[in-house]
Design an enzyme around this catalytic site. Structure first.
Site, PDB file in Angstrom:
ATOM      1  N   HIS A  51     -18.267  17.302  62.060  1.00 32.97           N
ATOM      2  CA  HIS A  51     -18.138  17.500  63.506  1.00 32.97           C
ATOM      3  C   HIS A  51     -17.504  16.330  64.241  1.00 32.97           C
ATOM      4  CE1 HIS A  51     -20.774  20.741  62.291  1.00 32.97           C
ATOM      5  NE2 HIS A  51     -20.426  21.350  63.411  1.00 32.97           N
ATOM      6  N   GLY A  83     -18.004  27.248  69.343  1.00 31.41           N
ATOM      7  CA  GLY A  83     -18.023  25.808  69.054  1.00 31.41           C
ATOM      8  C   GLY A  83     -17.232  25.044  70.104  1.00 31.41           C
ATOM      9  N   ARG A  95     -14.891  10.180  44.658  1.00 33.24           N
ATOM     10  CA  ARG A  95     -15.834  10.175  45.777  1.00 33.24           C
ATOM     11  C   ARG A  95     -15.415  11.226  46.795  1.00 33.24           C
ATOM     12  NH1 ARG A  95     -18.152   7.488  42.641  1.00 33.24           N
ATOM     13  NH2 ARG A  95     -19.047   5.390  42.900  1.00 33.24           N
ATOM     14  N   GLY A 135     -24.666  33.481  71.250  1.00 32.37           N
ATOM     15  CA  GLY A 135     -24.893  34.088  72.559  1.00 32.37           C
ATOM     16  C   GLY A 135     -24.066  35.337  72.801  1.00 32.37           C
ATOM     17  N   THR A 179      -9.888  26.198  70.330  1.00 34.82           N
ATOM     18  CA  THR A 179     -10.474  25.966  69.015  1.00 34.82           C
ATOM     19  C   THR A 179      -9.734  24.819  68.335  1.00 34.82           C
ATOM     20  OG1 THR A 179     -10.708  26.762  66.743  1.00 34.82           O
ATOM     21  CG2 THR A 179      -9.081  27.904  68.063  1.00 34.82           C
ATOM     22  N   ILE A 180     -10.491  23.972  67.659  1.00 32.73           N
ATOM     23  CA  ILE A 180      -9.821  22.910  66.907  1.00 32.73           C
ATOM     24  C   ILE A 180      -9.070  23.497  65.722  1.00 32.73           C
ATOM     25  CG2 ILE A 180     -11.500  21.138  67.566  1.00 32.73           C
ATOM     26  CD1 ILE A 180     -12.516  21.312  64.593  1.00 32.73           C
ATOM     27  N   GLY A 226     -12.966  30.607  71.567  1.00 36.21           N
ATOM     28  CA  GLY A 226     -12.152  30.899  70.384  1.00 36.21           C
ATOM     29  C   GLY A 226     -12.153  32.389  70.107  1.00 36.21           C
ATOM     30  N   ARG A 279     -14.552  17.252  66.095  1.00 32.09           N
ATOM     31  CA  ARG A 279     -14.680  17.962  67.376  1.00 32.09           C
ATOM     32  C   ARG A 279     -15.232  17.089  68.484  1.00 32.09           C
ATOM     33  NH1 ARG A 279     -17.789  23.303  65.661  1.00 32.09           N
ATOM     34  NH2 ARG A 279     -19.283  22.569  67.191  1.00 32.09           N
ATOM     35  N   MET A 301     -12.253  20.497  58.576  1.00 36.53           N
ATOM     36  CA  MET A 301     -12.591  21.806  59.153  1.00 36.53           C
ATOM     37  C   MET A 301     -11.363  22.706  59.227  1.00 36.53           C
ATOM     38  SD  MET A 301     -15.328  21.066  62.148  1.00 36.53           S
ATOM     39  CE  MET A 301     -17.080  20.956  61.765  1.00 36.53           C
ATOM     40  N   GLY A 302     -11.557  23.897  59.763  1.00 33.99           N
ATOM     41  CA  GLY A 302     -10.436  24.832  59.924  1.00 33.99           C
ATOM     42  C   GLY A 302     -10.786  26.267  59.585  1.00 33.99           C
TER      43      GLY A 302
END
Ligand code: F6P
Length: 367
Positions: A291, A19, A285, A88, A151-152, A128, A294, A195-196
């Site tokens: 994304h 990513g 809510r 890949g 990596t984030i 990552g 990122r 994310m994480g």
């Protein structure tokens, strides 16, 4: 650090895998300019290793020269000028079988062969944990590699910080901050999913900075009843809205988490929303920030870390320190063996100072 006697370097290559994370282009620029200053040629490989295997696609060569011109003005750009892929892995590339089903094929030998044919003396692999594992396996098969951690999620144990993480924290903090006014106006519970993967770094740092009332991270299993108690407690204090930050990989005390068969996390915020609405009777809510965390420009911290990593990777090649990954430890960039670097995931310690600080401020972790 793994030392090998280093023949004279003439040509290196750079790729980006997995990513994307804000700061990839800054690494590419720093590594390219530093290598050109050494008098080396630099090649960029598109989409991880796929450029080597696929050759020209859409009129673009799979491998192309990275010149000073090619990396001009890219430090601040998000994404990667080399492209990337999460599908890949040359040790297990997906292929359609004659019967129509999908299987995998190992093309790692071809990759090594292509590096030899193109007389590439070293590869700077920016990635990552998945991409660094691949780089390490290729190194073990004879490819001279230097890893650069990206990596984030900030979940690589060998480095204090990965670039991209602070940008993601900044974006998430801004989003949480914006939710306060609308949550208060409607007296709602707002749940924001961040994310994480299996760690809670983004949720913890942005939740704390953004003033969340509840922060849920995979490292501290949550109990819906405890979260509902916190919401009711705030109501009783006439704080009739609550902001809940939940890491996508958060786990309940019953052991529920929301990864699908492919390992992607989705659904925890919606599930929690229904549970909290049922338990408190409050309008709820949910928001999945996704994304956006990122995308876009890296903040200055990530640009500088990425530039430092790129330049350090070239120093490693110059010094013959291959099979290593550059890492930030304290305020110094070091080279650590790639094998160690991909060994452990770095998780939030439940008794860490950041968690303690949040608890002292009254933040609930749902436990
Ligand atoms: O590892 C970075 C990351 O953004 C995770 O936080 C997230 O779970 C995952 O990648 C999303 O992957 P994809 O871009 O394949 O949807």
């Amino acid at each position: 650090m793994t030392e090998r006697s280093q023949p004279r370097v003439r040509r290196i290559a750079i790729n980006t895998g997995g990513g994307d994370a804000p700061g990839l282009n800054a690494v590419i620029r720093a590594a390219t300019l530093s290598a050109l200053n050494e008098g080396w040629e630099v090649l960029g490989i598109r989409r991880g290793y796929m450029g080597l295997l696929e050759g020209e696609v859409d009129g673009e060569a799979g491998v192309f020269p990275l010149t000073a011109q090619a990396v001009r003005g890219i430090t601040h750009l998000g994404g990667t000028i080399l492209g990337t892929t999460t599908r890949g892995n040359p040790f297990g590339l997906e292929v359609r079988q004659p019967d129509g089903t999908w299987g995998t094929v190992d093309r790692s030998g071809e990759i090594i062969q292509k590096f030899r044919e193109q007389e590439i003396d070293a590869l700077i692999a920016i990635g990552g944990d998945g991409s660094l594992n691949i780089a390490h396996a290729l190194y073990q098969k004879g490819l001279p590699v230097i890893g650069v951690p990206k990596t984030i999620d900030n979940d690589l144990s060998a480095t204090d910080v990965t670039f991209g993480f602070q940008t993601a924290v900044e974006v998430a903090t801004d989003a949480i901050g914006r939710l306060h006014s609308t949550a208060e106006a409607h007296q709602r519970v707002m749940i924001v999913q961040l994310m994480g993967r299996h760690t809670g770094w983004i949720a913890l740092e942005s939740g704390l900075a953004g003033g969340a009332d509840v922060i849920l991270i995979p490292e501290i299993p949550y109990d819906v009843n405890r979260i509902a108690e916190k919401v009711r407690e705030r109501d009783a204090q006439r704080r009739r809205f609550s902001i809940i930050v939940v890491a996508e990989g958060a786990v309940s005390v019953e052991g529920e988490s929301y990864a699908d068969a492919t390992g992607r996390y989705r659904g925890v915020a919606d599930q929690l929303g229904d549970q909290i609405a049922a338990a408190t009777g409050k309008e709820t809510r949910t928001l999945v920030l996704g994304h956006i965390q990122r995308g876009g420009e890296p903040i200055a911290y990530d640009r500088n870390l990425a530039l430092r990593f790129g330049a350090a990777a070239v120093r490693c090649i110059r010094e013959g320190s291959l099979g290593t990954m550059v890492a930030l430890q304290g305020n110094r960039i070091r080279a650590v063996p790639l094998g160690d670097a991909v060994h452990d995931i770095k998780r939030v310690a439940p008794d860490s100072e950041l968690v303690m600080t949040a608890r002292q401020l009254g933040v609930s972790f749902g436990d």
